[in-house]
Design a protein around this motif. Structure first.
Motif, PDB file in Angstrom:
ATOM      1  N   GLY A  66     167.010  32.432  40.173  1.00 45.67           N
ATOM      2  CA  GLY A  66     165.635  32.910  40.208  1.00 45.67           C
ATOM      3  C   GLY A  66     164.658  31.872  39.663  1.00 45.67           C
ATOM      4  N   LYS A  69     164.155  29.253  42.317  1.00 47.41           N
ATOM      5  CA  LYS A  69     163.361  29.796  43.418  1.00 47.41           C
ATOM      6  C   LYS A  69     161.878  29.871  43.073  1.00 47.41           C
ATOM      7  N   HIS A  70     161.574  30.249  41.827  1.00 52.25           N
ATOM      8  CA  HIS A  70     160.176  30.489  41.441  1.00 52.25           C
ATOM      9  C   HIS A  70     159.619  29.389  40.528  1.00 52.25           C
ATOM     10  N   LYS A  71     160.300  28.242  40.471  1.00 55.18           N
ATOM     11  CA  LYS A  71     159.913  27.174  39.545  1.00 55.18           C
ATOM     12  C   LYS A  71     158.462  26.738  39.728  1.00 55.18           C
ATOM     13  N   GLU A  72     158.061  26.453  40.961  1.00 49.78           N
ATOM     14  CA  GLU A  72     156.708  25.961  41.206  1.00 49.78           C
ATOM     15  C   GLU A  72     155.655  26.987  40.813  1.00 49.78           C
ATOM     16  N   PHE A  73     155.945  28.259  41.111  1.00 49.17           N
ATOM     17  CA  PHE A  73     154.997  29.321  40.751  1.00 49.17           C
ATOM     18  C   PHE A  73     154.864  29.434  39.238  1.00 49.17           C
ATOM     19  N   LEU A  74     156.015  29.412  38.536  1.00 47.37           N
ATOM     20  CA  LEU A  74     155.987  29.542  37.070  1.00 47.37           C
ATOM     21  C   LEU A  74     155.228  28.386  36.430  1.00 47.37           C
TER      22      LEU A  74
END
Length: 269
Positions: A66, A69-74
């Motif tokens: 997870g 997958k969400h690294k850029e958003f975080l």
């Protein structure tokens, strides 16, 4: 054209005494309801089973996948990745609480983002006439299934799958067309009598207004109209006039003598 297991015609059972129901014939309008308005609390509620994260290794793998997958958003939101990982690890120590929280958030997102048009695969369901067409005093309108599904007015369409087994979706399951249909087109076997066919539309990321949920369907998609056994002479005359103006076939339903069945006869040319 007909796809395997898909009906040729799909029906919406309506009451002529309801002004909103009338619009399906007077204005060609159908309404894409939010799942929160459904009468089945399990409908649209099938989600991943997080109790499958039954080892520390599985929990860490789930979190790490997870995070990737969400690294850029975080990062764009200013999150510290190490602290976020620790936070998620702590949350998943109580799977029961995590599952309930996830289901609650999923329901909120689904209710806000989806619009659904529920129809039936047959015109002669005694129960459907009773439940959704004013106790056989109303009507049903039959649409060409292929035209509706391929019109671009909706997202996806197909018959409901009924089962006495609750579908299992692993915590690591990837989003696929099959898993999407499990969420939107899967119900308990107890609802099988409806033979439901469903068209759904995902509005995400926008939140639809009532106007957005109202869709105009071309009258060329309408194959027929069936009138209930108990339709009043006044309602029958109104519907028949509208149908004749639109060149739509109209049938009057009747009881089959000495059988629990319905038959019908065309009453216009």
């Amino acid at each position: 054209m007909k796809d395997d297991n898909y009906p040729l015609i799909i029906y919406k059972y309506r009451s002529w005494n309801n002004e909103f129901h009338k619009k399906i014939l007077t204005d060609g309008e159908v309404y894409l309801a939010s799942p929160e308005d459904f009468n089945d609390p399990f409908d649209f509620g099938i989600v991943q089973n997080f109790f499958t994260l039954d080892t520390p290794e599985k929990i860490e793998r789930y979190i790490d996948e997870g995070m990737i997958k969400h690294k850029e958003f975080l990062l764009s939101k200013g999150y510290d990745l190490a602290k976020e990982r620790e936070f998620q690890l702590k949350r998943l120590q109580n799977l029961d609480e995590y599952q309930k929280e996830y289901e609650k958030l999923n329901a909120k997102a689904v209710n806000k983002s989806y619009g659904v048009l529920s129809l039936a695969g047959r015109w002669d369901s005694i129960l459907m006439w009773s439940h959704y067409a004013d106790f056989h005093r109303g009507f049903n309108i039959g649409y060409n299934e292929f035209k509706m599904r391929n019109s671009g007015l909706f997202g996806k369409g197909g018959p409901i799958t009924y089962s006495d087994e609750y579908p299992h979706i692993d915590a690591f399951a990837k989003h696929t067309i099959e898993s999407s249909f499990q969420q939107t087109h899967y119900k308990s076997i107890e609802w099988a009598y409806e033979e439901e066919y469903r068209l759904s539309k995902l509005f995400f990321p926008n939140t639809p207004t009532k106007a957005n949920r109202t869709v105009k369907v071309p009258f060329e998609f309408v194959e027929e109209i069936n009138l209930g056994i108990k339709v009043s002479p006044e309602d029958k005359a109104e519907i028949l006039k509208l149908a004749n103006d639109l060149n739509i076939k109209v049938f009057q339903t009747e009881k089959v003598p000495f059988k629990f069945k319905l038959t019908r006869n065309q009453i216009n040319k």
